[in-house]
Design an enzyme around this catalytic site. Structure first.
Site, short mmCIF file in Angstrom:
data_model
loop_
_atom_site.label_atom_id
_atom_site.label_comp_id
_atom_site.label_asym_id
_atom_site.label_seq_id
_atom_site.Cartn_x
_atom_site.Cartn_y
_atom_site.Cartn_z
CG ASN A 10 -1.71 1.21 1.44
OD1 ASN A 10 -1.82 2.05 0.55
ND2 ASN A 10 -2.29 1.34 2.63
CE LYS A 12 -0.14 3.25 4.75
NZ LYS A 12 -0.16 3.36 6.19
CG HIS A 95 -5.92 1.95 5.21
ND1 HIS A 95 -5.46 2.92 6.07
CD2 HIS A 95 -4.92 1.06 5.08
CE1 HIS A 95 -4.22 2.61 6.43
NE2 HIS A 95 -3.86 1.50 5.84
CD GLU A 97 -3.08 5.55 6.74
OE1 GLU A 97 -3.07 5.60 5.49
OE2 GLU A 97 -2.19 4.97 7.41
CD GLU A 167 -3.63 -2.55 7.30
OE1 GLU A 167 -2.47 -2.62 6.89
OE2 GLU A 167 -4.41 -1.64 6.98
N GLY A 173 2.31 2.23 10.67
CA GLY A 173 3.25 3.34 10.50
C GLY A 173 3.98 3.74 11.77
CB SER A 212 5.14 -1.75 11.78
OG SER A 212 4.73 -0.41 12.01
N GLY A 233 2.78 -1.17 4.25
CA GLY A 233 2.82 0.25 3.91
C GLY A 233 4.24 0.70 3.64
#
Ligand code: PGA
Length: 250
Positions: A10, A12, A95, A97, A167, A173, A212, A233
């Site tokens: 991903n 992003k 997701h 986010e 996740e 992250g 991560s 990510g």
């Protein structure tokens, strides 16, 4: 039948035309016939470019989001039929986010999943608890209710066509990955939760871990019986790291 593993990157809101060129050329050189499914998710403006670069590659492409609407006056949105002009095989839905920064609700996420299921594109349904929720011991309640919002709309059989990405928000992250055992515990519980509706579907549904993931820790994750791959990510923006993760899954 064994579930085929997926390793999805991903990207992003990162990259430029030039950096994406380098990244995909590097991935193409290293991945010819990986025993796992390899997927990359560029931002919308680069779908055409990545589509071209992947023409002779086994690597598949995902979009990071999609509208639940068909077409019309929805400024700034991208429809499923637009994605179908490119070789988009997967779309990330819900997701963390999207949920936390853009306020996507369980209902909207369920509608996006439903719309994708009516197309040939596989939804990657992202779920997971926040740190606060984990500390309150409600991790499984949160994950189950995020799944149930979709399950109630599309039915359990549709989950054969869904990839679930677990996740934990506190691991995204942050460099703080869940341990392989922590992740396995949740993945197993998710599979058992789906089994309450349909055991056959629960054995088929692929549940991948995200948060991560790095090349140094991924092989341990992939030895776990209910972890069917990873959503990566930061580490997916580096050819060497991403290839390391892909190799450890195969
Ligand atoms: P991360 O992101 O690997 O950088 O933690 C994972 C994700 O958000 O999908």
């Amino acid at each position: 039948m064994a579930r085929q593993k997926i390793v999805a990157g991903n990207w992003k809101m990162n990259g430029s035309s030039e950096s994406i060129d380098q990244l995909v050329v590097g991935l193409n050189a290293a991945i010819d016939n990986a025993p796992v499914e390899v997927v990359v998710a560029p931002s919308f403006p680069y779908l055409a470019q990545v589509d071209n670069l992947l023409e002779k590659s086994p690597i598949k492409m995902a979009a990071q989001n999609v509208s639940e609407q068909g077409s019309g006056a929805f400024t700034g949105e991208v429809s499923i039929s637009m994605l179908q002009d490119f070789a988009v095989d997967y779309v990330l839905v819900g997701h963390s986010e999207r949920r936390s920064v853009y306020g996507e609700t369980d209902q909207v996420i369920a509608e996006k999943t439903k719309a994708l299921l009516a197309s040939e594109i596989t939804p990657v349904l992202c779920i997971g608890e926040s740190l606060e929720q984990r500390e309150k011991n409600i991790t499984l309640d949160v994950c189950f209710s995020q799944i149930d919002a979709v399950l109630n709309l599309v039915g359990v059989n549709a989950f054969e066509q869904v990839v679930i990405a677990y996740e934990p928000v506190w691991a995204i992250g942050t460099g703080l990955s869940a341990s392989a055992e922590q992740a396995q515990e949740v993945h197993k519980a998710i599979r058992e939760h789906i089994a309450k509706s349909d055991e056959v579907v629960s054995e088929k549904v692929r549940i991948i871990y995200g948060g991560s993931v790095k090349a140094s820790s991924s092989s341990e994750l992939f030895t776990m019986p209910d972890i069917d791959g990873a959503l990566v990510g930061g580490a997916s923006l580096k050819v060497e790291e991403f290839i390391g993760i892909v190799k450890s899954a195969g």
